[in-house]
Design a protein around this motif. Structure first.
Motif: not given
Length: 686
Positions: A92-101, A105-111, A129-135, A172-176
Motif C-alpha cells: 500500500g505504499n504510494q511510491w509503489l502504487s497509485d492506490t497507496g496511502d 516524504e518518508e520514502v524519499p527522505y530515507w532513500l 533494495e534501492s533499485q526496487v524503489w527507483f524502478e 542513482y544516476y551517478e551510480h548507474s
C-alpha cells in the motif's frame, strides 16, 4: 561568513622547489580556478559559479572512523528502516502504487541516504533494495510528466516529496548512468513549467524549500544542456518564499532555515548577481546572530526559533543538522569558499555525533549544546513543542528525523574530495579515504588519504597513477589552522599556508608521490556575548564539553510516555531489538569555567590516549583526547520547572568557593553536554 566580493584567485605567494625530482609550484589562493572541466559535468553557460564539482557517488571511499560510522549506519536505523518503519511498508505504499496511502516524504527522505550508503559500501543487498524503489518511480511516470504519487493540498498539486526524490534519483544516476533518470526529470520539469503560478509551490513545506527543486534543475541542465528548462529556475525562485529579505528571514522553522537559507545562492547560479549570492551569506549570519550564539555550528530552533529562546539549552532537530551539512556542501561547490567546509566540519564533528546513539539504532529529535538530561518528558514551553520524546533517544523519535538522518554521513563522505574545474582535485573535508578520480585530460588517479583527523594533526596523501600526470591539487587550510605546513615527498615547501585559504600544488605527479599536511592544534576560546558572555573552548576543529557521567535507562520504544507518536512500526517487528533510551546525568554538571582576565581557562591541558580498537572515537569511553580545566559549581543552576536543563546563570550568580579540576571531552562524544560555560563575575565589562 565573509562576503564574496570577487571570485578572482588571490595569490599570496608562489614558490618552486625540487621535490622528488619534479618541480612543485605552490601557491596560496582564495578559490580554485574557474575553468572548463573536461572530466566532469561543470556549470554550462549561461550558469555561474561551480568552482568545485562533486565526484560521482562511490568514487570517494571512506576509511577509518568514517567507514566505521557508515558500517554502523548500515546495521543501524537507516540501514534497517525498510523492515521497521510502517511508512516504508511496501504494501500500500504510494511510491509503489497509485492506490497507496502512505510513504509521502518518508520514502524519499530515507532513500536518498540509504541509496548513497549502499553505493559507497558497494552492498549488493542494499543496492537491490534501492533499485526496487527507483524502478517503481521510473516505471510509474504519468503521461503529463508527473513523477511519483499525486497529492494535493487545497486543490493544488503538492510537490515537496518530489523534490526529495529528485535528489535520490540524481544519486542513482551517478551510480548507474541510467538515462531514464534524465528523461523522467526532463518531462517532470516540463510539467512544472506548465503549472499556473497561482497553483505552484503553495503548500507550506514546498514554499519554503523550493531551492531544493532549483538545484535539481541545475543538476539536470549541466548534463543535458536543455535550455528550455532554464526558465523553471526563475519560476521556482518566483514562487518560493522570499529568502532575500534584509536582516530577516521569511520563516524561523529550524529545518526550513537549514535548507532554505541557501536558495539565493542557487538562484545566483542562473543570474550571476553577486548581491543575490550575498543574501545566502546574510541568511546564515542572521540566523546565527539571533539564535546561534552557541557552539557546535547550529542554532536554537526546537522546532521554531522564538524570541527570547536563544539559550544554549535550545537545540536543533536532527533533520536541521543534516540539512545544514548538505547546504554547506552545496555552498562549497557553488562558491569554492572554504568557510563552508569549516562550517560543515563544525556541525559534523561537534553536533551530529551526539544526535544518535553510538550504534546508530536510536536518535533524538533535538540536540543542544547544553543538555544535562535526555529524557522523554514534555518540556514545553522550554521546548517549542508540547510532545513527549523530544529529547529521548528512540528509533521512533519522529517521522522526519527517523527517515532523513541517513544522508548526513554518506553525503559528508561524498564531499571529502571534489573535482576542480581546472581538472584537478581539492581536499575539502578531512577524513581517511581513497578517492579515484579523473584529472588532467581524463587520466585516472587514486589519492589515498590517511589520518585520524579531527583527532590528529596530520593528514597524509599518497598518489597512485599509471603514468606521470600534471594537475593541480588544492589543500583546504581550515580557518583555525594558523600554523599549517605542507611537505611533498618529505621536503618542506617554503610557502605560508594561510588559514582559511587553499594551498595549490601543481607538479608532474609520479606514482607514489606523497603530500603531508600538518595542522598543529591549539586551544582557542569564544565568548558568546549575546548569551550572557558564556564561553566555549575549542581544540583545533573540536569544541569541548564538560564530561558528564551518562546513565542510560532502557525503555520500550512502543511506550508513548517517552517517544513521539507520529512514527509507527511495521507489523511483526520485534520491538525488543529496537529499544529507546533516556539518559540521565550521573555526575554534577552545573559548573562555571574559571578564566583569567583575558578569558583564558585556568590550567587548561590536553592528554592523548590510544586510538580506540573499534575505530569509533565518538563516545566517552573511546574518545582519544581528554582535557582538564578548572571550574566552580553554580548551586542555583538546576533543572527548570519542566525538568529541562536550566537557563545559563548570570555571571553574578553565586559560585561555590572551592575550585575543582574538571574534565572536558570533545563535544561530539558527549550525549550529555555543557559546552557553553558561564564565566566568573569579574570578567563582566561594566
Amino acid at each position: 561568513m565573509n562576503s564574496l566580493k570577487t571570485f578572482c584567485i588571490a595569490i599570496a605567494c608562489t614558490m618552486t622547489t625540487m621535490a622528488g625530482q619534479a618541480q612543485t609550484e605552490a601557491t596560496v589562493v582564495d578559490r580554485p580556478a574557474l575553468a572548463a572541466s573536461v572530466n566532469y559535468p561543470g556549470y554550462r553557460a549561461p550558469l555561474h559559479g561551480g568552482y568545485l564539482l562533486k565526484l560521482p557517488v562511490g568514487k570517494v571511499q571512506p576509511k577509518g572512523w568514517l567507514l566505521e560510522y557508515l558500517k554502523r549506519q548500515r546495521t543501524g536505523l537507516n540501514g534497517q528502516l525498510g523492515t521497521v518503519s510502517a511508512w516504508l511498508d511496501k504494501s500500500g505504499n504510494q511510491w509503489l502504487s497509485d492506490t497507496g496511502d502512505h510513504g509521502w516524504e518518508e520514502v524519499p527522505y530515507w532513500l536518498r541516504g540509504y541509496s548513497s550508503l549502499s553505493y559507497i559500501l558497494n552492498d549488493e543487498a542494499m543496492k537491490q533494495e534501492s533499485q526496487v524503489w527507483f524502478e517503481a518511480v521510473l516505471k510509474n511516470l504519468k503521461p503529463d510528466g508527473f513523477l511519483g504519487p499525486r497529492n494535493t493540498s487545497g486543490g493544488r498539486p503538492e510537490v515537496w516529496a518530489q523534490m526529495i526524490m529528485l535528489w535520490a534519483l540524481q544519486t542513482y544516476y551517478e551510480h548507474s548512468g541510467d538515462e531514464r533518470v534524465l528523461t523522467a526529470m526532463t518531462n517532470y520539469f516540463k510539467w512544472e513549467l506548465s503549472v499556473d503560478d497561482n497553483l505552484f509551490l503553495e503548500d507550506y513545506w514546498e514554499n519554503k524549500r523550493g531551492g531544493d527543486n532549483e538545484w535539481s534543475v541545475i543538476w539536470l541542465y549541466n548534463r543535458t544542456g536543455d535550455e528550455s528548462l532554464l526558465p523553471l529556475i526563475e519560476k521556482l525562485h518566483r514562487n518560493t518564499c522570499n529568502w532575500m529579505m534584509k536582516d530577516d528571514l521569511p520563516n524561523w522553522h529550524g529545518v526550513n532555515v537549514a535548507q532554505g537559507f541557501r536558495e539565493p545562492a542557487t538562484y545566483y547560479v542562473l543570474t550571476g548577481d553577486e548581491q543575490t549570492l550575498q543574501c545566502a551569506y546574510d541568511n546564515q549570519r542572521c540566523m546565527r546572530e539571533k539564535y546561534g550564539q552557541v557552539p557546535g555550528g547550529m542554532y536554537g530552533a526546537d522546532e521554531n526559533a522564538r524570541a527570547g529562546y536563544g539559550d544554549p539549552r535550545q537545540g536543533a532537530e536532527t533533520c536541521a543538522v543534516v540539512e545544514q551539512m548538505a547546504s554547506d556542501e552545496m555552498m562549497m561547490g557553488i562558491t569554492g569558499d572554504p568557510s563552508w567546509a569549516d562550517h560543515c566540519e563544525d556541525v559534523a564533528f561537534n553536533t551530529l555525533p551526539a544526535a544518535l546513539t553510538s550504534d546508530m539504532r536510536a536518535l533524538r529529535y533535538i540536540t543542544s549544546p547544553n543538555m544535562a538530561i535526555s529524557d522523554g518528558k514534555n518540556h514545553a514551553p522550554s521546548i517549542d513543542n508540547s510532545l513527549r520524546g523530544m529529547l529521548s533517544m528512540s528509533p521512533f523519535s519522529s517521522r522526519c528525523c527517523q527517515h532523513n538522518h541517513g544522508m548526513g554521513w554518506p553525503y559528508f563522505a561524498e564531499h571529502l574530495v571534489m573535482a576542480t574545474t581546472d581538472n584537478g582535485l581539492a581536499t575539502m573535508l578531512y577524513a581517511a579515504n581513497e578517492t579515484t578520480a579523473m584529472v588532467a585530460d581524463r587520466q585516472e588517479v587514486t589519492l589515498t588519504e590517511d589520518t585520524n583527523y579531527p583527532f590528529e594533526e596530520e593528514v597524509r596523501f599518497t598518489l597512485s597513477t599509471a603514468q606521470a600526470v600534471t594537475f593541480p591539487l588544492y589543500l583546504r587550510i581550515p580557518a583555525w589552522a594558523d600554523q599549517a605546513t605542507v611537505h611533498v615527498n618529505g621536503e618542506a615547501l617554503n610557502v605560508v599556508a594561510q588559514a582559511g585559504k587553499y594551498v595549490r600544488l601543481e607538479r608532474r605527479w609520479q606514482d607514489g608521490d606523497q603530500v603531508v599536511l600538518r595542522m598543529p592544534m591549539s586551544f582557542s576560546t569564544r565568548i558568546w556575548q549575546k548569551n550572557k558572555s558564556s564561553i566555549s573552548v575549542n581544540y583545533g576543529p573540536l569544541t569541548l564539553s564538560l564530561k558528564i557521567g551518562e546513565r542510560y535507562q532502557q525503555r520500550d520504544s512502543r511506550d508513548h510516555e517517552i517517544v513521539q507518536d507520529d512514527s509507527h512500526w511495521q507489523a511483526g517487528v520485534d520491538a525488543s531489538l529496537w529499544p529507546a533510551y533516556e539518559i540521565f546525568a550521573s555526575s554534577d554538571w552545573n559548573y562555571s569555567l574559571v578564566v583569567d582576565d583575558q578569558d583564558w581557562p585556568k590550567q587548561l591541558s590536553v592528554s592523548r590516549r590510544a586510538w580506540p580498537a573499534d575505530n569509533f572515537p565518538f563516545t566517552l569511553e573511546s574518545v582519544p583526547l581528554q582535557f582538564k580545566a578548572v571550574g566552580r559549581k553554580v548551586p542555583s543552576w538546576t533543572m527548570d520547572a519542566t525538568g529541562m536543563t536550566g537557563l545559563l546563570p548570570t555571571v553574578f550568580a553565586p559560585r561555590e568557593a572551592v575550585e575543582e579540576v574538571i574534565e572536558l571531552v570533545p563535544m561530539g562524544a558527549a550525549r550529555l553536554r555543557i559546552s557553553a560555560f558561564p564565566k566568573e563575575a569579574h570578567d563582566v565589562d561594566c
